[in-house]
Design a protein around this motif. Sequence first.
Motif, PDB file in Angstrom:
ATOM      1  N   TRP A  46       6.608   4.455  -3.909  1.00  0.00           N
ATOM      2  CA  TRP A  46       7.323   4.707  -2.656  1.00  0.00           C
ATOM      3  C   TRP A  46       8.425   5.748  -2.824  1.00  0.00           C
ATOM      4  CZ3 TRP A  46       4.822   2.879   1.297  1.00  0.00           C
ATOM      5  CH2 TRP A  46       4.154   1.657   1.227  1.00  0.00           C
ATOM      6  N   ASN A  47       8.889   5.972  -4.030  1.00  0.00           N
ATOM      7  CA  ASN A  47      10.031   6.853  -4.266  1.00  0.00           C
ATOM      8  C   ASN A  47       9.690   8.335  -4.316  1.00  0.00           C
ATOM      9  OD1 ASN A  47      11.875   4.697  -4.466  1.00  0.00           O
ATOM     10  ND2 ASN A  47      11.170   4.302  -6.550  1.00  0.00           N
ATOM     11  N   ARG A  48       8.400   8.676  -4.387  1.00  0.00           N
ATOM     12  CA  ARG A  48       8.027  10.087  -4.507  1.00  0.00           C
ATOM     13  C   ARG A  48       6.924  10.462  -3.528  1.00  0.00           C
ATOM     14  NH1 ARG A  48       7.101  11.582 -10.564  1.00  0.00           N
ATOM     15  NH2 ARG A  48       5.501  10.006 -10.312  1.00  0.00           N
ATOM     16  N   PRO A  49       7.237  10.513  -2.227  1.00  0.00           N
ATOM     17  CA  PRO A  49       6.206  10.925  -1.270  1.00  0.00           C
ATOM     18  C   PRO A  49       5.819  12.389  -1.482  1.00  0.00           C
ATOM     19  CG  PRO A  49       8.335  10.766  -0.185  1.00  0.00           C
ATOM     20  CD  PRO A  49       8.515  10.253  -1.588  1.00  0.00           C
ATOM     21  N   VAL A  50       4.592  12.705  -1.154  1.00  0.00           N
ATOM     22  CA  VAL A  50       4.063  14.066  -1.246  1.00  0.00           C
ATOM     23  C   VAL A  50       3.769  14.529   0.181  1.00  0.00           C
ATOM     24  CG1 VAL A  50       2.117  15.456  -2.077  1.00  0.00           C
ATOM     25  CG2 VAL A  50       3.026  13.603  -3.500  1.00  0.00           C
ATOM     26  N   GLN A  51       4.239  15.712   0.557  1.00  0.00           N
ATOM     27  CA  GLN A  51       3.936  16.265   1.877  1.00  0.00           C
ATOM     28  C   GLN A  51       2.560  16.925   1.846  1.00  0.00           C
ATOM     29  OE1 GLN A  51       5.308  16.800   5.115  1.00  0.00           O
ATOM     30  NE2 GLN A  51       6.398  14.947   4.504  1.00  0.00           N
ATOM     31  N   ASP A  60       2.129  14.978   6.767  1.00  0.00           N
ATOM     32  CA  ASP A  60       2.355  13.542   6.607  1.00  0.00           C
ATOM     33  C   ASP A  60       2.902  13.277   5.213  1.00  0.00           C
ATOM     34  OD1 ASP A  60       1.529  12.206   8.994  1.00  0.00           O
ATOM     35  OD2 ASP A  60      -0.563  12.566   8.469  1.00  0.00           O
ATOM     36  N   ASN A  61       3.507  12.117   5.049  1.00  0.00           N
ATOM     37  CA  ASN A  61       3.874  11.645   3.708  1.00  0.00           C
ATOM     38  C   ASN A  61       2.689  10.912   3.112  1.00  0.00           C
ATOM     39  OD1 ASN A  61       6.537  12.570   3.579  1.00  0.00           O
ATOM     40  ND2 ASN A  61       7.331  10.755   4.587  1.00  0.00           N
ATOM     41  N   TRP A  62       2.370  11.249   1.869  1.00  0.00           N
ATOM     42  CA  TRP A  62       1.304  10.605   1.112  1.00  0.00           C
ATOM     43  C   TRP A  62       1.936  10.015  -0.142  1.00  0.00           C
ATOM     44  CZ3 TRP A  62      -4.179  11.459   2.178  1.00  0.00           C
ATOM     45  CH2 TRP A  62      -4.399  12.181   3.344  1.00  0.00           C
ATOM     46  N   TYR A  63       1.346   8.934  -0.661  1.00  0.00           N
ATOM     47  CA  TYR A  63       1.931   8.240  -1.810  1.00  0.00           C
ATOM     48  C   TYR A  63       0.877   7.980  -2.873  1.00  0.00           C
ATOM     49  CZ  TYR A  63       5.729   7.427   1.434  1.00  0.00           C
ATOM     50  OH  TYR A  63       6.753   7.605   2.328  1.00  0.00           O
ATOM     51  N   ARG A 115      -2.461   8.397   2.487  1.00  0.00           N
ATOM     52  CA  ARG A 115      -1.603   8.712   3.629  1.00  0.00           C
ATOM     53  C   ARG A 115      -0.673   7.536   3.913  1.00  0.00           C
ATOM     54  NH1 ARG A 115      -2.922  12.457   7.780  1.00  0.00           N
ATOM     55  NH2 ARG A 115      -5.078  12.420   7.059  1.00  0.00           N
ATOM     56  N   GLY A 116       0.605   7.817   4.095  1.00  0.00           N
ATOM     57  CA  GLY A 116       1.609   6.782   4.286  1.00  0.00           C
ATOM     58  C   GLY A 116       1.312   5.820   5.419  1.00  0.00           C
ATOM     59  N   ARG A 117       0.824   6.315   6.545  1.00  0.00           N
ATOM     60  CA  ARG A 117       0.584   5.409   7.673  1.00  0.00           C
ATOM     61  C   ARG A 117      -0.530   4.412   7.393  1.00  0.00           C
ATOM     62  NH1 ARG A 117      -1.273  10.300  11.212  1.00  0.00           N
ATOM     63  NH2 ARG A 117      -3.478  10.397  10.684  1.00  0.00           N
ATOM     64  N   ASN A 154       7.064  -5.194  -1.738  1.00  0.00           N
ATOM     65  CA  ASN A 154       7.587  -6.289  -2.558  1.00  0.00           C
ATOM     66  C   ASN A 154       7.726  -5.842  -4.005  1.00  0.00           C
ATOM     67  OD1 ASN A 154       5.068  -6.421  -3.792  1.00  0.00           O
ATOM     68  ND2 ASN A 154       4.341  -7.993  -2.403  1.00  0.00           N
ATOM     69  N   SER A 155       8.086  -6.751  -4.871  1.00  0.00           N
ATOM     70  CA  SER A 155       8.337  -6.407  -6.266  1.00  0.00           C
ATOM     71  C   SER A 155       7.096  -5.913  -6.990  1.00  0.00           C
ATOM     72  CB  SER A 155       8.928  -7.596  -7.010  1.00  0.00           C
ATOM     73  OG  SER A 155       8.045  -8.696  -6.947  1.00  0.00           O
ATOM     74  N   ARG A 156       5.897  -6.303  -6.550  1.00  0.00           N
ATOM     75  CA  ARG A 156       4.676  -5.802  -7.202  1.00  0.00           C
ATOM     76  C   ARG A 156       4.383  -4.373  -6.782  1.00  0.00           C
ATOM     77  NH1 ARG A 156      -0.615  -9.190  -7.410  1.00  0.00           N
ATOM     78  NH2 ARG A 156      -0.962  -7.796  -9.140  1.00  0.00           N
ATOM     79  N   SER A 157       4.837  -3.941  -5.614  1.00  0.00           N
ATOM     80  CA  SER A 157       4.521  -2.615  -5.105  1.00  0.00           C
ATOM     81  C   SER A 157       5.581  -1.588  -5.418  1.00  0.00           C
ATOM     82  CB  SER A 157       4.332  -2.668  -3.588  1.00  0.00           C
ATOM     83  OG  SER A 157       3.267  -3.503  -3.247  1.00  0.00           O
ATOM     84  N   GLN A 158       6.743  -2.006  -5.883  1.00  0.00           N
ATOM     85  CA  GLN A 158       7.816  -1.068  -6.173  1.00  0.00           C
ATOM     86  C   GLN A 158       7.995  -0.938  -7.683  1.00  0.00           C
ATOM     87  OE1 GLN A 158      11.321  -2.363  -4.162  1.00  0.00           O
ATOM     88  NE2 GLN A 158      10.701  -1.407  -2.263  1.00  0.00           N
ATOM     89  N   PRO A 159       8.568   0.196  -8.094  1.00  0.00           N
ATOM     90  CA  PRO A 159       8.833   0.378  -9.527  1.00  0.00           C
ATOM     91  C   PRO A 159       9.876  -0.590 -10.036  1.00  0.00           C
ATOM     92  CG  PRO A 159       9.632   2.287  -8.250  1.00  0.00           C
ATOM     93  CD  PRO A 159       8.983   1.328  -7.298  1.00  0.00           C
TER      94      PRO A 159
END
Length: 84
Positions: A35-40, A44-47, A69-71, A79-84
């Motif tokens: 989530w901390n480094r989206p790519v344009q 759109d924001n992509w992850y 794609r972010g959407r 949650n804690s499993r999805s974040q660094p």
Amino acid sequence: MDRNRGPAGPVSLFPESDYRFGAGPLRMRVEHVDWNRPVQYDNDNWYEVDGIEVTSDGREIGRRQALVRGRSLTTLHRNSRSQP
């Protein structure tokens, strides 16, 4: 279910237009979203997403990374499993 890992997470389905790069829909059990480094891309924001790719009948294919794609990720909880 692997007794050592607990139950498998839900499978997310991403249409071909919402992930890079591949053909056809992508089915995967998402384990991590950066989530901390989206790519344009395409305005759109992509992850970066890591997880286990699965077949339409639920068999595991193996580990997979994809740019999603972010959407398409709005149903995933941060949650804690999805974040660094």
